[in-house]
Each structure stands twice: as structure tokens, then as C-alpha cells.
Design an enzyme around this catalytic site. Structure first.
Site, PDB file in Angstrom:
ATOM      1  N   ASP A 189       0.799  -1.223   0.000  1.00  0.00           N
ATOM      2  CA  ASP A 189       0.000   0.000   0.000  1.00  0.00           C
ATOM      3  C   ASP A 189       0.830   1.270   0.000  1.00  0.00           C
ATOM      4  O   ASP A 189       0.306   2.347  -0.292  1.00  0.00           O
ATOM      5  CB  ASP A 189      -0.966  -0.001   1.182  1.00  0.00           C
ATOM      6  CG  ASP A 189      -2.158  -0.937   0.946  1.00  0.00           C
ATOM      7  OD1 ASP A 189      -2.363  -1.330  -0.218  1.00  0.00           O
ATOM      8  OD2 ASP A 189      -2.866  -1.279   1.907  1.00  0.00           O
ATOM      9  N   TYR A 249      -9.992  -0.967   1.938  1.00  0.00           N
ATOM     10  CA  TYR A 249      -9.818  -1.196   3.372  1.00  0.00           C
ATOM     11  C   TYR A 249      -9.512   0.089   4.125  1.00  0.00           C
ATOM     12  O   TYR A 249      -8.769   0.946   3.650  1.00  0.00           O
ATOM     13  CB  TYR A 249      -8.686  -2.190   3.632  1.00  0.00           C
ATOM     14  CG  TYR A 249      -9.132  -3.631   3.644  1.00  0.00           C
ATOM     15  CD1 TYR A 249      -9.896  -4.136   4.687  1.00  0.00           C
ATOM     16  CD2 TYR A 249      -8.787  -4.488   2.604  1.00  0.00           C
ATOM     17  CE1 TYR A 249     -10.310  -5.466   4.694  1.00  0.00           C
ATOM     18  CE2 TYR A 249      -9.192  -5.819   2.607  1.00  0.00           C
ATOM     19  CZ  TYR A 249      -9.960  -6.299   3.658  1.00  0.00           C
ATOM     20  OH  TYR A 249     -10.370  -7.612   3.667  1.00  0.00           O
TER      21      TYR A 249
END
Length: 784
Positions: free
Chosen positions: A403, A491
């Protein structure tokens, strides 16, 4: 919204005679005992919404984000034709141009920071980090640069190579560079053309078609995952399709297209093939032949309605009894007990002190963490949030996420007071360079002190009266929490760093959000169960890597391993037992750098100690690393999609010797370089000593996500959680509770039935919440 003010009504009784109550009831009244211990004498306003008291940081925050003025000066400087970078404005650029992708703050080297922090040296200079996509070169690459601040007449652009050990410095080949909007745009004509040629097929099977991202006829959304390359020599783009909507992640379609997209010449891009029904079709013709033969019909058609996955109240589920009342809240009723220097992002709390910093790549970072004036950690920071999936289709089987690749810190956004953080929290903005300016996300970081719901310590002795004790001591626990939430794609990652009053520091991460789900096939449940009509939960790992640069007192530290072993012994006073088993400790220091694992049955303890700094009892001072919930590592060791690019995720923890060149566990562009990483964590382990040296511990948190129907609509924070505790291990001469005033020392007189107690000047208030206007179910005054 209802404004709330608090006032306190209270009593105070130093000694409570319980003899009369005992005669009447047979036992002292426990309600009186609970409510009379230390109530305040007067009525006063509680400090619920007060700002934190201010303090002055002892030094400048040398890790702070570069200022908006500095960002603009760097932007103007690198775009100056005389510098020779031949840059095009990003809004006008294509893959064949050179343009700035981002500017960020380059963290100061530790070797430059410590002489300033601990001595009289001047503050080290700040540097900007500049990433430029150089598509205009004959050999197109992504290149990182560093620029010393402030900009002046003699300023230069230098290649930022020293942070990367993969052999190419700050250079990443074009095929492995970040797949940004320019690369998507370059491959979009081919994608649109191919999908248009089979629009009749997708309309018949899925009720939708993709004619291109800007075509108004398009009613399917596309998504591309990583990695897009293995070593930078080739590049591919795997595209999956979903129905559009706020919860598109939950309505995947069983249709994928894979494109070869190597190089900057889009005329050479080509189809690799289509995938549907677990079959691969290398050409449009082969796909159409299967369709015309009736072989592509979906057994479980996907629903277009994805409102079932919204995070809102679902009336069809009913209402729980009394749920119309406000849930319990954590309030700082006594006023804020931490101090804050907003200019330097410096915090003091109950013996703790630390600086906070922020970068667009990593997000929140902590530096110079001290307890009672002594350094425990030079740095504590998240290094990577990785995820790897499994499944029998190209999206799940081939997906690895890093990420930081998406500029993790830029996704930290506004927190909801009373839900993400308690009412009355200190809410702070975060900022980061964006283009030539600086983007600000308001209220994206919160600080609050919280009651953990248990005492820090308690003990009662004796049982000679109706109370069951002669003396009882109980100490209130509390901790300062620093929290941020980053929403990266599907998320929300909630990071909480808790500084406890006993000198321990807890790191916790929780995950909530939409599953990257898969189309459901009843013969593929080994990768996850059915969670909706045509949706399957995709099995995956989340592994979040942290850096803990310990400096216990100073930089000469060791990693001590204490193993609880079972040994055969004899003891002369147990002669009749002969040889018998008994547990004992085996204590060693790790000699060299190593990747490590938690021992079975919790029988291995890792502690960072200073061999030369002893407490009053002659024991080396240190901090223990205590595994908490779900301390995992990556399940897959040899996947081609994460072969060498995710080494940092493949052990529970690791110890290395500090080097300025090993600032990060990962390179933010490593995800597309599984075979030839730009920065190779495995190369950290080259046999160097870590005994009595400046050492760094890298540890992993995360969860094996065994997907379930309770992941609908979103994964719950209560279950998807991982934590670790850094706790004093002989760092002090005694437990860190004796100097806390928030306690009760109670003595029961067995003869008179009288309780006497000491409140150490900390009264127990009864607060009332005054509402400016009545609220349904609440009177104007409500006792809290």
C-alpha cells in the site's frame, strides 16, 4: 448536533463509619463504599473540551514535513529549464514525457539527527524527495532525486540512490514503475477496442458492457491490480470488471482481460487473453466460439444492486432493545493530562515524550520516544501494509498489494469524533505535498487519553472482617492514544499507538472495509466461502511491517533471547524423586543479524537490552517485545508474485544493524519487481554483529483473513485486529505505579467496622451533562 457542557456535583468523606449500616443490614453498604470514596467538595465544570496544555519541545522537529513554501520552491526549481530535467506539466504529460510524480519529505539520517538531539550541533538540513517519471528518455525509467533545502542560487538536483540496495539505486525501469493514469490512458484504447468487440457477449451474460472509461454507454467498472511486472523487462495489465456503485468491490464479475503493455509505444500493446468460467481464451475468436456454444452462461448471476453492502442501518434486520440510547463514551472528565507543542508536533504525557512526523509514503511516524527523560526508541514507524491473495482466477491468484505503492499516507482522512475517536479528543490536521502545493486533510489524527477498563495494579491482604480484607490498594490505569485511519482502496486501516502509564507502548492495527471478493464457484470454496448470491470471500493475508529503532539509554544495544526450556535435574532434598523435569531459563544475545519467529507455546522472549546500562540490581536495562493478537507473517514463501519483493513480510520479526542506507524495509515501487527488487530486505542480513550495536527490530502485525459471511457488508474491526506491546524489562528498578496519584489505599478496621482511605488529592467526581436542548430519551440533566 447538541452542544454539551459538564458540571460536577460531589461529596467528600475521609472516613466512613459503617457500624450502623452493619447493624441494620448485616453487612456494610457496598453502594456507599463505591460512591463515597473521594468525591469532590464543590461543583465545577469538567474539562471535557479543553485544549491540551501547551509545552515547548526541547529541540526542533527535524523530521517534520517540508513546508508548503518549500514544496513550491522545489517544484519551481526542478521545472526551471536550466536544471535540465526537461519536464512537462503533469496535466499535459503522457507516458512519453518527463514529469514529476510526487514530492515528499526525505527523513533525516539518524547519524545527522543524534548529534543535534543529544549535543550542541546545529539542526541537520532538510531535503525534499522528488520522484520523476522519465518517459522521454530513450530508456524510459522512474528516477528518484533529492534536493537540499532551502533552494538557493547554487542548488542542485542529486540522484537519490543511497536508500536502495538492489543495484540500480533510485532507478526503476518503465515497465515496473507505478501504473499511474498516464499508463492507464496509454493502454485504454486497446482495452476499449477489445471490450467493444465483445460487447454483445458481456451484455448477454452480465447485462453490461465496457466501451471505455469515458464512454457514456459503459456500465461496468474496471480495476487493475498489482503486480504489473516481475522484473521490469515485461509488463502486463490484468483487468477485472464489476458492477458500479459505492460497494463495487462486493459485486465482482467472472470476467478478466490480460493485456501485454510493455514499453511506451502503445501501438505494440497486445491481448494476452480473456478469462471466464475458469477458462483461458487467448483470442477474441476462441472466446466467441465458447459463447456461441453456450459454454459461458453464469451459474450464479451477480446482482446489480449493491446497497446491501452499504455501511448504513438495515431496517430489515430490526432494532435491538434499548439501542436507541447513546452508547457508552470515554471522556477525559478531569481535563487533558498531556501537553502538546503544535508547532513541533511534540507531546508529553505521564513521563513519556515524543515527536510526530508524517510523510505521504508511510504516513504517521514517531521519533525520539523517551520515558522519564531516557530514550527508548529513536524511531517507530509503519513500513509497509502488504496483502497477498489466493484463488483460481487471475485477479485473486496474482494479486499482491504494497500500500505504500499508492502513497499510503495520502489516504489518512477526517476522523469522526465520538466514533473514530472519543468526544473531546485533540484532533489534528495532516498535510503532504501534492503537485506544486500542499494538501491538507483536516482532523485526520487524534490524541486522547483513555481508561482501558481495568486497574493498572491491585491487591488486597487479610480477611478479618466483613469486607474480606485488611488493606486494599488499587491503581488506575490509563494511556495516551495516537490514532489515524488510512482508507486505501477497499480497506480502512486504523492505527493506534498507546503510551501506557507503566512505561509500556502498544501498537495496534485494525482493518475494516470491503473484501476484494471473487465470483462464487461452489467447487472453489477452498479459497473462501460464499458470502452473497454470487460473491465469494477471497482468502488473503494482511501483513503490516513496522520499524522499531531501539536506543535503550544509548545506541549500544543487543537483542536478548530468553528461552524457557525444560531440563532434567536432581536435587538432594528430593532424593526420592531421582531425575525430574523442571523449567529454567536459557539466556543468550543474538550475535548477528537474523530473521526470527515467535517460539512455540510462548516460551521465547525477545528483549532489546543495553548490556552496559544496569538497573539498581545489576540487571541490564531493556524493553521486552510482547506478541499480542494475531502476530503473523506471510503464509506464502515462494510465490512468483512476491518472491523477493516481500521478504520483510516472511518472518515474525527481524533484527539488523542500523545503517542510514537501510532507512526503509521496502521500496514503494518494489511490488512490480518481485524477481529483482529495487530495495532488497534480504540483503540487510549480511552477517553483521548486533550485539552491543545500534540495532533495529522489524516486526510484523496482521491477520490471515479467513473470510466469512460476517464480512458483509464490511470486515469488522473487532475481529480483524493485531497488536504488539513493548514493555519495560528491568528498564526500571521497580514497577512504574508507585508515583501515580490516581489510586486508592483503603484500610478496614476489623474492630470498629470503619474504612479509612487515602485519595492522594485526586477526588472522584460525579459529573452531570447539561444539554442545550432536550434530546429524545434524555432529560436536560443527565448524570454521567
Amino acid at each position: 448536533m447538541h452542544a454539551i457542557s459538564l458540571s460536577v456535583t460531589a461529596k467528600h468523606t475521609q472516613a466512613v463509619s459503617l457500624g450502623f449500616l452493619a447493624l441494620v443490614t448485616g453487612r456494610p453498604d457496598p453502594v456507599l463504599f463505591r460512591r463515597s470514596m473521594g468525591l469532590a467538595d464543590d461543583v465545577k465544570v469538567c474539562h471535557l473540551t479543553d485544549d491540551a496544555p501547551t509545552t515547548k519541545a526541547p529541540k526542533l522537529n527535524v523530521w517534520s514535513q517540508i513546508s508548503p513554501e518549500e514544496v513550491k520552491s522545489v517544484w519551481d526549481f526542478v521545472h526551471n529549464p536550466s536544471v535540465g530535467l526537461n519536464l512537462t506539466a503533469p496535466e499535459n504529460a503522457t507516458v512519453t514525457d518527463n514529469y514529476v510524480y510526487f514530492i515528499d519529505t526525505l527523513p533525516v539520517n539518524k547519524t545527522a539527527a543524534l548529534p543535534y538531539l543529544d549535543g550542541n550541533n546545529e539542526a541537520p538540513p532538510k531535503f525534499a524527495r522528488v520522484v520523476i517519471f522519465e518517459g522521454g528518455r530513450e530508456d524510459p525509467v522512474s528516477q528518484e532525486y533529492m534536493v537540499k533545502l532551502p533552494i538557493h542560487e547554487g542548488s542542485q538536483v542529486e540522484k537519490l540512490d543511497y536508500l536502495f540496495n538492489g543495484g540500480s539505486g533510485g532507478t526503476v525501469p518503465f515497465n515496473a514503475r507505478y501504473f499511474d493514469g498516464k499508463r492507464s490512458a496509454a493502454s485504454e484504447p486497446l482495452l476499449a477496442s477489445l471490450m467493444t468487440s465483445i460487447a454483445d457477449i458481456t451484455i448477454d451474460i452480465f447485462g453490461g458492457a465496457y466501451y471505455g472509461s469515458s464512454d457514456e454507454r459503459t456500465n461496468l467498472t474496471s480495476a487493475t491490480a498489482t503486480p504489473n511486472s516481475f522484473d521490469g523487462t515485461t509488463a502486463y495489465r490484468t483487468v477485472m470488471f464489476r458492477y458500479p456503485g459505492l460497494a463495487s468491490y462486493m459485486v465482482p464479475l467472472d470476467f478478466y482481460i490480460i493485456l501485454n503493455v510493455a514499453g511506451t509505444d502503445s501501438s505494440l500493446y497486445a491481448l494476452k487473453g480473456f478469462v471466464t468460467k475458469s477458462r483461458f481464451f487467448p483470442t477474441v475468436e476462441s472466446l466467441r466460439a465458447a459463447y456461441e456454444a453456450g459454454e459461458l452462461a453464469q451459474e450464479f448471476p451477480q446482482t446489480r444492486d449493491n446497497t446491501w453492502a452499504y455501511v448504513n442501518h438495515k431496517p430489515e434486520m430490526g432494532v435491538r432493545d434499548l439501542d436507541d440510547r447513546l452508547a457508552p463514551q470515554s471522556l477525559e472528565i478531569g481535563g487533558k493530562r498531556y501537553k502538546f507543542d503544535p508547532a513541533e508536533r511534540y507531546v508529553e504525557y505521564m513521563g513519556w515524550s515524543f515527536y510526530m512526523a508524517f510523510t505521504r509514503t508511510l504516513g504517521l511516524m514517531f521519533y525520539d520516544i523517551k520515558y522519564k527523560g531516557e530514550r527508548v526508541l529513536y524511531e517507530l514507524s509503519m513500513q509497509e501494509a502488504a496483502a497477498q491473495y489466493g484463488g483460481h482466477q487471475p485477479k485473486a491468484a496474482g494479486t499482491v498489494y504494497h500500500d505504500t505503492y499508492y502513497s499510503f499516507g495520502t489516504y489518512s482522512a477526517t476522523l469522526v469524533e465520538g466514533y473514530d475517536c472519543p468526544f473531546g479528543s485533540t484532533l489534528l490536521n495532516i498535510s503532504f505535498p501534492e503537485g506544486s502545493g500542499t494538501e491538507v486533510h483536516p482532523d485526520a489524527l487524534c490524541l486522547f487519553e483513555a481508561d482501558p477498563g481495568y486497574p493498572l495494579a491491585r491487591h488486597r491482604t487479610g480477611a478479618s472482617n466483613d469486607w474480606g480484607f485488611s488493606q486494599l490498594g488499587t491503581v488506575k490505569a490509563s494511556s495516551l492514544h495516537v490514532r489515524t485511519v488510512a482508507t486505501v482502496g477497499n480497506y480502512d486501516y486504523m492505527f493506534t499507538y498507546a503510551f501506557h502509564v507503566d512505561g509500556s507502548l502498544e501498537v495496534e492495527v485494525r482493518a475494516s472495509g470491503y473484501l476484494q471478493s471473487s465470483p462464487y464457484y461452489k467447487d472453489q470454496e477452498k479459497w473462501g466461502p460464499r458470502i452473497y448470491e454470487a460473491t465469494q470471500g477471497s482468502l488473503h493475508d494482511h501483513v503490516l511491517t513496522f520499524k522499531a529503532d531501539f536506543d535503550i539509554v544509548d545506541t549500544k544495544n543487543s537483542l536478548q533471547v530468553t528461552e524457557l526450556i525444560v531440563a532434567n535435574q536432581t536435587q538432594p532434598w528430593f532424593e526420592e524423586l531421582g531425575i525430574f523435569e523442571q523449567m529454567e531459563l536459557n539466556v543468550t544475545n543474538k550475535p548477528t543479524e537474523e530473521m526470527l519467529y515467535w517460539g512455540g507455546n510462548g516460551q521465547t522472549m525477545y528483549s532489546v537490552i543495553n548490556p552496559d546500562a544496569k538497573n539498581a540490581w545489576g540487571v541490564p536495562r531493556g524493553y521486552r517485545i510482547v506478541p499480542g493478537r494475531s502476530n503473523i507473517h506471510l503464509s506464502v514463501e515462494h510465490s512468483p508474485f512476491s518472491q523477493k519483493s516481500s521478504t520483510f513480510s516472511k518472518s515474525h520479526l527481524a533484527v539488523t544493524r542500523h545503517h542510514d542506507s537501510e532507512q526503509y524495509a521496502n521500496s514503494w515501487q518494489n511490488v512490480n519487481l518481485a524477481k529483482r527488487p529495487q530495495h532488497d530486505f534480504a540483503k540487510f542480513f549480511d552477517g553483521e554483529s548486533v550485539d552491543g550495536e545500534d540495532i533495529v527490530v522489524w516486526f510484523n502485525l496482521g491477520m490471515h483473513h479467513f473470510t466469512r459471511s460476517e464480512d458483509v457488508p464490511v470486515t469488522l474491526f473487532s475481529e480483524a485486529v493485531s497488536s504488539i506491546l513493548l514493555a519495560p524489562q528491568n528498564f526500571n528498578d521497580r514497577a512504574q505505579e508507585g508515583d501515580l496519584l490516581n489510586r486508592r489505599w483503603i484500610v478496614a478496621n476489623s474492630t470498629t467496622g470503619q474504612l479509612s482511605y487515602e485519595d492522594y488529592g485526586v477526588a472522584l467526581p460525579t459529573c452531570k451533562v447539561q444539554l442545550e436542548e432536550p434530546v429524545d430519551g434524555l432529560s436536560q440533566w443527565t448524570t454521567v
